[in-house]
Enzyme design. Structure first.
Site, short mmCIF file in Angstrom:
data_model
loop_
_atom_site.label_atom_id
_atom_site.label_comp_id
_atom_site.label_asym_id
_atom_site.label_seq_id
_atom_site.Cartn_x
_atom_site.Cartn_y
_atom_site.Cartn_z
N GLY A 69 34.91 32.52 24.32
CA GLY A 69 35.55 32.05 23.09
C GLY A 69 34.57 31.28 22.20
O GLY A 69 34.78 31.21 20.98
N GLU B 176 33.66 37.22 29.94
CA GLU B 176 35.07 37.29 30.38
C GLU B 176 35.30 38.22 31.56
O GLU B 176 36.15 37.96 32.40
CB GLU B 176 35.97 37.71 29.20
CG GLU B 176 36.19 36.62 28.17
CD GLU B 176 35.16 36.60 27.05
OE1 GLU B 176 34.08 37.23 27.21
OE2 GLU B 176 35.42 35.97 26.02
N ALA C 207 36.81 29.54 26.10
CA ALA C 207 38.18 29.02 26.11
C ALA C 207 38.35 28.24 27.41
O ALA C 207 37.62 28.47 28.39
CB ALA C 207 39.17 30.17 26.03
N1 CO8 Z 1 36.67 25.90 30.49
C1 CO8 Z 1 36.96 24.73 31.07
N2 CO8 Z 1 36.03 23.92 31.56
C2 CO8 Z 1 34.75 24.30 31.43
C3 CO8 Z 1 34.37 25.52 30.84
C4 CO8 Z 1 35.41 26.34 30.33
N3 CO8 Z 1 35.16 27.50 29.72
N4 CO8 Z 1 33.03 25.63 30.90
C5 CO8 Z 1 32.58 24.51 31.50
N5 CO8 Z 1 33.61 23.70 31.85
C6 CO8 Z 1 33.56 22.43 32.51
C7 CO8 Z 1 33.26 22.58 33.99
O1 CO8 Z 1 34.41 22.88 34.70
C8 CO8 Z 1 32.66 21.23 34.33
O2 CO8 Z 1 33.72 20.30 34.48
P1 CO8 Z 1 33.71 19.24 35.70
O3 CO8 Z 1 32.49 18.40 35.44
O4 CO8 Z 1 34.99 18.51 35.55
O5 CO8 Z 1 33.57 20.05 36.95
C9 CO8 Z 1 31.92 20.85 33.07
O6 CO8 Z 1 32.46 21.65 32.03
C10 CO8 Z 1 30.43 21.13 33.14
O7 CO8 Z 1 30.28 22.51 33.50
P2 CO8 Z 1 29.36 22.98 34.74
O8 CO8 Z 1 29.32 21.93 35.81
O9 CO8 Z 1 29.83 24.34 35.14
O10 CO8 Z 1 27.93 23.04 34.02
P3 CO8 Z 1 26.70 23.96 34.43
O11 CO8 Z 1 25.54 23.45 33.64
O12 CO8 Z 1 26.56 24.07 35.89
O13 CO8 Z 1 27.10 25.43 33.88
C11 CO8 Z 1 27.99 27.00 32.29
C12 CO8 Z 1 27.26 25.64 32.51
C13 CO8 Z 1 27.07 28.13 32.74
C14 CO8 Z 1 28.29 27.11 30.80
C15 CO8 Z 1 29.29 27.02 33.12
O14 CO8 Z 1 30.01 25.83 32.84
C16 CO8 Z 1 30.17 28.19 32.85
O15 CO8 Z 1 29.89 29.27 33.33
N6 CO8 Z 1 31.28 27.98 32.12
C17 CO8 Z 1 32.27 29.00 31.86
C18 CO8 Z 1 31.75 30.03 30.88
C19 CO8 Z 1 32.78 31.12 30.67
O16 CO8 Z 1 33.10 31.89 31.56
N7 CO8 Z 1 33.31 31.17 29.44
C20 CO8 Z 1 34.30 32.17 29.06
C21 CO8 Z 1 35.67 31.65 29.30
S1 CO8 Z 1 36.92 32.89 29.04
C22 CO8 Z 1 37.08 32.94 27.37
O17 CO8 Z 1 36.42 32.24 26.62
C23 CO8 Z 1 38.11 33.90 26.88
C24 CO8 Z 1 38.22 33.89 25.37
C25 CO8 Z 1 39.62 34.24 24.92
C26 CO8 Z 1 40.16 33.12 24.09
C27 CO8 Z 1 41.41 33.30 23.41
C28 CO8 Z 1 41.73 32.21 22.37
C29 CO8 Z 1 40.68 31.28 21.92
#
Ligand code: CO8
Length: 263
Positions: free
Chosen positions: A114, A137, A69
């Site tokens: 998500g 999460e 998400a």
């Molecule tokens: N939300 C928003 N932006 C994101 C997300 C995310 N979940 N994941 C990645 N991005 C963005 C980054 O901010 C980045 O943006 P920018 O270039 O503007 O800085 C871009 O995508 C590329 O990401 P990274 O630079 O971080 O790429 P890496 O290759 O270094 O890392 C990862 C990739 C490991 C996937 C890393 O991006 C990461 O850890 N992302 C977050 C993963 C995470 O924690 N997901 C869980 C989120 S919480 C959730 O899903 C709760 C669910 C409940 C939902 C309820 C209704 C649907």
């Protein structure tokens, strides 16, 4: 049938297969409320389309299915807003699970939070060999909010779900396959080809039968075996009221291919 055009999704329909691609590659296809609203709309449109027999959902690019998400959108939410956001996800999940058509998640990279939960709403998951799945999460100080504590436990067993949810660890495609989280792992370049093959096979089956099977499998889950078997008996019998049952069995006896009409 024509479909809406969406800012956050790309939708193609060909040969009975609809492919929904979440198209926010710069944010690794993170689920914003806009994406969730678009998914709800497209799920409704695909459900009523006679051209669609199977739906696949995937992410744009070669890095991510859905990296969760949208954290930027969620970070300042109040509890009431978080509840509404979680419920938006819940509506998408319900649309997929109660659809009369099979939905296949084509996980082409990160499926985190998500993203993993969206894949779990689908009937089954095919993954590319670069896929990485998990429920991170707790690293953000929250828990899964899109069915991850419930659907994951039902898919892989409660002990494995606890381990994934408590540690927030990310697992690779091979480990996900071994625990039954995904059905099949193939090289990324072959992922959509595998989806097409399975969709083509399903599209040849009786559509009403596939829909009934999906319903009985879903509604039987969690019931006493006796009650679940009763659901199956009723679904089985109801299909004998359809022209497709007559056609399917006549075609077998006459050694020809069945021409199902969803009637
Ligand atoms: N939300 C928003 N932006 C994101 C997300 C995310 N979940 N994941 C990645 N991005 C963005 C980054 O901010 C980045 O943006 P920018 O270039 O503007 O800085 C871009 O995508 C590329 O990401 P990274 O630079 O971080 O790429 P890496 O290759 O270094 O890392 C990862 C990739 C490991 C996937 C890393 O991006 C990461 O850890 N992302 C977050 C993963 C995470 O924690 N997901 C869980 C989120 S919480 C959730 O899903 C709760 C669910 C409940 C939902 C309820 C209704 C649907």
């Amino acid at each position: 049938m024509s479909y809406s055009s969406f800012e956050t999704l790309k939708v193609t329909v060909e040969g009975g297969l609809a492919i929904v691609t979440i198209a926010r590659e710069a944010a690794l296809n993170a689920l914003s409320s806009h994406v969730l609203a678009d998914l709800t709309t497209v799920a409704g449109e695909l459900e009523i389309s006679d051209d669609v027999r199977v739906v696949a959902i995937t992410g744009a690019g070669e890095k991510a299915f859905v990296a969760g998400a949208d954290i930027a959108e969620m970070k300042d939410m109040s509890p009431i807003q978080a509840q509404a956001f979680s419920e938006m996800g819940g509506n998408v999940g319900t649309s997929i699970e109660t659809s009369s058509k099979p939905w296949i998640a084509a996980v082409n990279g990160f499926a985190l939070g998500g993203g993993c939960e969206l894949a779990l709403c689908c009937d089954f998951i095919y993954a590319s060999d670069n896929a990485k799945l998990g429920q991170p999460e707790v690293k953000l100080g929250v828990i899964p909010g899109f069915g991850g504590t419930q659907r994951l436990a039902r898919r892989v067993g409660i002990a494995r779900a606890r381990e994934l949810v408590f540690t927030g660890k990310t697992i690779g495609a091979a480990e996900a396959l071994a625990m039954g989280l995904v059905n099949k792992v193939v090289p990324l370049a072959e992922l959509m080809g595998e989806v097409h093959k399975t969709a083509a096979t399903i599209a040849e089956m009786g559509p009403l039968a596939v829909a009934e099977a999906k319903k009985v499998l879903r509604e039987g889950e969690g019931r006493l075996l006796r009650d679940a078997n009763q659901l199956e008996i009723e679904g089985f019998a109801a299909l004998f009221e359809t022209a497709d049952q007559k056609e399917g069995m006549a075609a077998f006896v006459e050694k020809r291919k069945a021409a199902f009409k969803a009637e």
